[in-house]
Design a protein around this motif. Sequence first.
Motif, short mmCIF file in Angstrom:
data_model
loop_
_atom_site.label_atom_id
_atom_site.label_comp_id
_atom_site.label_asym_id
_atom_site.label_seq_id
_atom_site.Cartn_x
_atom_site.Cartn_y
_atom_site.Cartn_z
N LEU A 178 -46.77 48.71 71.09
CA LEU A 178 -46.53 49.01 69.68
C LEU A 178 -45.04 49.01 69.35
O LEU A 178 -44.63 48.56 68.28
CB LEU A 178 -47.12 50.38 69.32
N SER A 179 -44.21 49.51 70.25
CA SER A 179 -42.79 49.62 69.99
C SER A 179 -42.11 48.26 69.90
O SER A 179 -40.98 48.15 69.41
CB SER A 179 -42.11 50.46 71.07
N ALA A 180 -42.78 47.20 70.34
CA ALA A 180 -42.19 45.86 70.28
C ALA A 180 -42.42 45.20 68.93
O ALA A 180 -41.85 44.15 68.64
CB ALA A 180 -42.78 44.97 71.39
N HIS A 181 -43.24 45.80 68.09
CA HIS A 181 -43.55 45.24 66.78
C HIS A 181 -42.58 45.75 65.72
O HIS A 181 -41.90 46.78 65.89
CB HIS A 181 -44.97 45.62 66.37
N ASP A 182 -42.52 45.05 64.60
CA ASP A 182 -41.87 45.56 63.41
C ASP A 182 -42.85 46.50 62.70
O ASP A 182 -44.06 46.26 62.69
CB ASP A 182 -41.49 44.42 62.46
N TRP A 183 -42.32 47.56 62.07
CA TRP A 183 -43.18 48.56 61.46
C TRP A 183 -42.72 48.89 60.04
O TRP A 183 -41.54 48.81 59.71
CB TRP A 183 -43.16 49.86 62.28
N ILE A 184 -43.69 49.27 59.22
CA ILE A 184 -43.40 49.86 57.91
C ILE A 184 -43.68 51.35 58.04
O ILE A 184 -44.75 51.74 58.53
CB ILE A 184 -44.26 49.25 56.79
N ALA A 185 -42.73 52.18 57.65
CA ALA A 185 -42.86 53.62 57.83
C ALA A 185 -42.76 54.33 56.49
O ALA A 185 -42.42 53.73 55.46
CB ALA A 185 -41.77 54.14 58.78
N LEU A 186 -43.06 55.63 56.51
CA LEU A 186 -42.93 56.47 55.34
C LEU A 186 -41.56 57.14 55.32
O LEU A 186 -40.99 57.43 56.38
CB LEU A 186 -44.02 57.54 55.34
N ASP A 187 -41.05 57.40 54.13
CA ASP A 187 -39.75 58.06 54.05
C ASP A 187 -39.92 59.57 54.16
O ASP A 187 -41.02 60.08 54.37
CB ASP A 187 -38.99 57.66 52.78
N ASP A 188 -38.82 60.29 54.01
CA ASP A 188 -38.82 61.73 54.24
C ASP A 188 -39.75 62.48 53.30
O ASP A 188 -40.23 63.57 53.64
CB ASP A 188 -37.41 62.29 54.11
N ALA A 189 -40.02 61.93 52.12
CA ALA A 189 -40.88 62.62 51.16
C ALA A 189 -42.29 62.82 51.70
O ALA A 189 -42.98 63.76 51.32
CB ALA A 189 -40.92 61.84 49.84
N LEU A 190 -42.72 61.94 52.61
CA LEU A 190 -44.07 62.02 53.17
C LEU A 190 -44.03 62.26 54.68
O LEU A 190 -45.02 62.00 55.37
CB LEU A 190 -44.86 60.74 52.86
#
Length: 312
Positions: A178-190
């Motif tokens: 998983l760490s080798a992939h690009d990811w979309i994450a949530l910001d601090d608000a969530l």
Amino acid sequence: MNWDDLRLVLAVVREGTLSGAARQLSVTHSTVFRRLGAIEEQIGVRLFERFRDGYVPTPAGESAAETAARLEDEVLTLERRLSGQDLRPSGVVRITTTDTLGTILMRHLPAMRELHPEIQVEVAISNVMANLSRREAEIAIRPTPDPPEILVGRRVADISHAIYGSNVYLSQRQETELSAHDWIALDDALASTVIGRWIHENLRTARIACRVDALPALRDAALAGLGLALLPCYLGDPASGLRRLTPKTLAEPRSALWLLTHDDLKRTARIRATLDFLAKAFASERALLEGRQTNASSPRPRREISSGRGAC
């Protein structure tokens, strides 16, 4: 000081600015300024110190706000108890839910309208838990592993999650960790949500291509091919341009769908009728919520993927 005066003082204390108090009270900035000046002139005491960045209560202002808060609690308690004596399933029911669950709610409201034509539904879409004790809403539809203890409710279904990527992205990437992939994450608000915590615990070394502050945007970024995204299955599975990284849903994070209300309101006819309807409506969506109903393109069998930490 009358109740309206105390409400205004309490709003200024809570918000710290006249503009914030004006929004809370649904009046204009100039009205709050004028009324606050009149209150201080009438009682002959300064309630706030004025600073460039806001209003800070004096000891007299703090005392007035404490009294106002106690009175507010008593008034709201009385309103809930009186409302609880209503025996007819009619009137306004204010429902709060998230931006993602709101889509599911809307497709059931026509049937609700047909079954209970005298109930008028108001829907507030927000990812912040409304304060049901203060009547900001009467029913909350929320995904949460543990609802607040002050509320009563029904657990309708589990909410399952899976890792999703666009068809184009997954066809081009064959990494097994998983760490080798690009990811979309949530910001601090969530960051405190179950998805936010999972990302923090499992993707500390991953490449974050984009951060967003809402789950629909998380799905849309994955659809655009920016990378992988952890999504609730009810949001990821219907998206025809996405498919799961692995066929199975994840054991973690765990969450559930709850219908919540205040204890004083649960016997009110319109609230009880609405809760009964919503429980059946969302129960009919259980396969989608629990990740057992997928679209035609999701999932496609793939080899097992590892995070390197046993997360999947």
